[in-house]
Motif scaffolding. Structure first.
Motif, PDB file in Angstrom:
ATOM      1  N   LEU A 120       7.728 -20.053  29.247  1.00 38.32           N
ATOM      2  CA  LEU A 120       8.417 -18.945  28.588  1.00 38.32           C
ATOM      3  C   LEU A 120       9.584 -18.447  29.436  1.00 38.32           C
ATOM      4  N   THR A 121       9.382 -18.422  30.747  1.00 43.14           N
ATOM      5  CA  THR A 121      10.430 -17.968  31.659  1.00 43.14           C
ATOM      6  C   THR A 121      11.656 -18.864  31.572  1.00 43.14           C
ATOM      7  N   LEU A 122      11.446 -20.167  31.591  1.00 48.17           N
ATOM      8  CA  LEU A 122      12.572 -21.096  31.588  1.00 48.17           C
ATOM      9  C   LEU A 122      13.326 -21.097  30.266  1.00 48.17           C
ATOM     10  N   ASP A 123      12.708 -20.567  29.225  1.00 48.41           N
ATOM     11  CA  ASP A 123      13.358 -20.515  27.911  1.00 48.41           C
ATOM     12  C   ASP A 123      14.012 -19.169  27.627  1.00 48.41           C
ATOM     13  N   VAL A 124      14.043 -18.261  28.607  1.00 43.83           N
ATOM     14  CA  VAL A 124      14.585 -16.932  28.374  1.00 43.83           C
ATOM     15  C   VAL A 124      16.067 -17.017  27.998  1.00 43.83           C
ATOM     16  N   THR A 125      16.519 -16.104  27.179  1.00 40.29           N
ATOM     17  CA  THR A 125      17.923 -16.072  26.763  1.00 40.29           C
ATOM     18  C   THR A 125      18.555 -14.756  27.205  1.00 40.29           C
ATOM     19  N   GLY A 126      19.874 -14.734  27.270  1.00 39.21           N
ATOM     20  CA  GLY A 126      20.580 -13.531  27.671  1.00 39.21           C
ATOM     21  C   GLY A 126      22.068 -13.803  27.726  1.00 39.21           C
ATOM     22  N   VAL A 136      13.668 -12.089  33.751  1.00 40.65           N
ATOM     23  CA  VAL A 136      12.514 -12.779  34.321  1.00 40.65           C
ATOM     24  C   VAL A 136      11.825 -11.896  35.358  1.00 40.65           C
ATOM     25  N   ILE A 137      12.607 -11.304  36.253  1.00 42.11           N
ATOM     26  CA  ILE A 137      12.029 -10.433  37.282  1.00 42.11           C
ATOM     27  C   ILE A 137      11.252  -9.295  36.636  1.00 42.11           C
ATOM     28  N   GLU A 138      11.840  -8.660  35.635  1.00 43.85           N
ATOM     29  CA  GLU A 138      11.171  -7.534  34.991  1.00 43.85           C
ATOM     30  C   GLU A 138       9.887  -7.978  34.299  1.00 43.85           C
ATOM     31  N   ALA A 139       9.923  -9.108  33.605  1.00 40.81           N
ATOM     32  CA  ALA A 139       8.742  -9.575  32.880  1.00 40.81           C
ATOM     33  C   ALA A 139       7.611  -9.943  33.845  1.00 40.81           C
ATOM     34  N   VAL A 140       7.939 -10.667  34.911  1.00 37.40           N
ATOM     35  CA  VAL A 140       6.897 -11.096  35.851  1.00 37.40           C
ATOM     36  C   VAL A 140       6.280  -9.896  36.555  1.00 37.40           C
ATOM     37  N   THR A 149       7.259 -12.550  45.037  1.00 37.45           N
ATOM     38  CA  THR A 149       7.721 -13.899  45.378  1.00 37.45           C
ATOM     39  C   THR A 149       7.828 -14.796  44.145  1.00 37.45           C
ATOM     40  N   PRO A 150       6.798 -14.886  43.294  1.00 38.14           N
ATOM     41  CA  PRO A 150       6.968 -15.674  42.064  1.00 38.14           C
ATOM     42  C   PRO A 150       8.105 -15.155  41.189  1.00 38.14           C
ATOM     43  N   ALA A 151       8.281 -13.830  41.137  1.00 32.41           N
ATOM     44  CA  ALA A 151       9.356 -13.268  40.308  1.00 32.41           C
ATOM     45  C   ALA A 151      10.716 -13.751  40.792  1.00 32.41           C
ATOM     46  N   LEU A 152      10.936 -13.735  42.091  1.00 29.99           N
ATOM     47  CA  LEU A 152      12.224 -14.157  42.632  1.00 29.99           C
ATOM     48  C   LEU A 152      12.421 -15.664  42.513  1.00 29.99           C
ATOM     49  N   ILE A 153      11.364 -16.432  42.736  1.00 30.20           N
ATOM     50  CA  ILE A 153      11.484 -17.888  42.588  1.00 30.20           C
ATOM     51  C   ILE A 153      11.815 -18.255  41.152  1.00 30.20           C
ATOM     52  N   LEU A 154      11.123 -17.665  40.208  1.00 32.14           N
ATOM     53  CA  LEU A 154      11.386 -17.976  38.804  1.00 32.14           C
ATOM     54  C   LEU A 154      12.757 -17.483  38.379  1.00 32.14           C
ATOM     55  N   ALA A 155      13.175 -16.330  38.896  1.00 35.23           N
ATOM     56  CA  ALA A 155      14.510 -15.829  38.567  1.00 35.23           C
ATOM     57  C   ALA A 155      15.579 -16.782  39.081  1.00 35.23           C
ATOM     58  N   ASP A 156      15.427 -17.286  40.310  1.00 32.29           N
ATOM     59  CA  ASP A 156      16.404 -18.231  40.835  1.00 32.29           C
ATOM     60  C   ASP A 156      16.334 -19.573  40.110  1.00 32.29           C
ATOM     61  N   ALA A 157      15.158 -19.941  39.633  1.00 32.47           N
ATOM     62  CA  ALA A 157      15.054 -21.172  38.842  1.00 32.47           C
ATOM     63  C   ALA A 157      15.844 -21.040  37.544  1.00 32.47           C
ATOM     64  N   VAL A 158      15.686 -19.916  36.874  1.00 33.14           N
ATOM     65  CA  VAL A 158      16.416 -19.677  35.622  1.00 33.14           C
ATOM     66  C   VAL A 158      17.915 -19.606  35.880  1.00 33.14           C
ATOM     67  N   LEU A 183      13.472  -1.389  40.199  1.00 27.09           N
ATOM     68  CA  LEU A 183      14.331  -0.956  39.095  1.00 27.09           C
ATOM     69  C   LEU A 183      13.955  -1.688  37.815  1.00 27.09           C
ATOM     70  N   ARG A 184      14.388  -1.139  36.706  1.00 23.11           N
ATOM     71  CA  ARG A 184      14.139  -1.738  35.399  1.00 23.11           C
ATOM     72  C   ARG A 184      15.377  -1.576  34.515  1.00 23.11           C
ATOM     73  N   GLY A 185      15.432  -2.370  33.442  1.00 26.74           N
ATOM     74  CA  GLY A 185      16.505  -2.244  32.468  1.00 26.74           C
ATOM     75  C   GLY A 185      17.875  -2.512  33.065  1.00 26.74           C
ATOM     76  N   ASP A 186      18.866  -1.722  32.651  1.00 24.49           N
ATOM     77  CA  ASP A 186      20.236  -1.929  33.112  1.00 24.49           C
ATOM     78  C   ASP A 186      20.384  -1.739  34.614  1.00 24.49           C
ATOM     79  N   ASP A 187      19.568  -0.873  35.203  1.00 20.21           N
ATOM     80  CA  ASP A 187      19.637  -0.687  36.655  1.00 20.21           C
ATOM     81  C   ASP A 187      19.258  -1.972  37.385  1.00 20.21           C
ATOM     82  N   LEU A 188      18.243  -2.656  36.898  1.00 26.67           N
ATOM     83  CA  LEU A 188      17.850  -3.926  37.504  1.00 26.67           C
ATOM     84  C   LEU A 188      18.916  -4.984  37.270  1.00 26.67           C
TER      85      LEU A 188
END
Length: 282
Positions: A120-126, A136-140, A149-158, A183-188
């Motif tokens: 699901l992460t790799l299919d994210v759109t934006g 991805v960071i917010e969802a994880v 750590t998984p959040a940042l790795i997956l974010a860099d993968a995307v 942070l969340r939303g636009d701040d993130l």
């Protein structure tokens, strides 16, 4: 020498989200063009950035180990043994950058993250690659608040995939902070755009430094008598650091002599400062 980013991209002036997105897009495009040439040792570059990202991840998780301790924990631990919390963080980053981005590979690199979540992460759109990474960071972290750590790795993968890269290149991982991840939303999103520029600022000069180091190492190989010297050089250029024992096609004594000879020629560094259990890298 790779020309640094233009000053208008790196200027720390007040920014709207739109301006920050424009700057990060310019920085990422510049990085892609500037490092596309063959002289940049891509695998080594990725692994050295993985070490920087692991240091940041360790600090975010409340650990104090630096690069030297994390290298020791990972590289001097026998296969199958637990490298400890900090070593495990570096292992996740190093595994993530070592092979092309895929669900199966990331599932093996990341402990406790289901393949379905990764898919699901790799299919994210934006609207931009960085916006996708922020999602991805917010969802994880919504699912697992301690999963930095998984959040940042997956974010860099995307992010890497959106930039057309086959392998993960750590750009957000070395630049994000614990405060950013709260942070969340636009701040993130704004924090991620700013971190992308900072990540490029770190990655660009490193690519130039490693390209020069790779050229010096390859030029030194014909001066060496050791059998397997060329093969050893390519292994050295594929990872942040290695112990002589990793050159398994050579005897231990020959591997140590080769590494020390390369240090003497000024094309390799001994990274530990120790007389035993030494590690070497460009």
């Amino acid at each position: 020498m790779l020309v640094p980013l233009p000053g208008w991209i790196t200027a720390n002036s007040p920014e709207t989200l739109a301006v920050a997105a424009f700057k990060s897009g310019a920085a990422l495009a510049y990085l892609t063009l500037a490092t596309a040439a063959d002289p940049v040792p891509q695998a080594l570059w990725r692994d050295r950035l993985a070490l920087a990202a692991a240091e940041v991840s360790a600090r975010i998780s409340g650990r104090r180990e630096g690069a030297a301790a994390m290298r020791d924990a990972l590289l001097l631990t026998r296969a199958g043994d637990d490298p400890g919390p900090a070593g495990n963080i570096l292992r996740q980053w190093s595994r993530a950058v070592s092979r092309p981005i895929s669900v199966d590979h990331l599932a093996r690199a990341l402990e406790g993250v289901a393949p379905e979540r990764i898919a699901l992460t790799l299919d994210v759109t934006g609207p931009t690659p960085v916006d996708r990474a922020a999602q991805v960071i917010e969802a994880v972290l919504t699912d697992n608040p301690r999963g930095e750590t998984p959040a940042l790795i997956l974010a860099d993968a995307v992010l890497s995939r959106a930039l057309g890269r086959d392998h993960l290149l750590p750009l957000l991982g070395p630049a994000m902070t614990a405060r950013d991840l709260r942070l969340r939303g636009d701040d993130l999103r704004l924090a991620c755009h700013r971190a992308a520029v900072k990540g490029v600022q770190q990655a660009l000069p490193l690519a130039g430094e490693l390209a020069r180091g790779a050229a010096r190492l390859r030029a030194a190989v014909p001066k060496l008598r050791a059998k397997g010297a060329a093969r050893a050089a390519e292994m050295i250029l594929s990872q942040d650091a290695l112990a002589p024992g990793a050159l398994s096609f050579m005897s231990d004594r020959a591997a140590r002599r080769l590494c020390d000879r390369l240090v003497g020629l000024g094309v390799l560094r001994e990274l530990t400062g120790r007389d035993t259990f030494r590690l070497y890298g460009v």
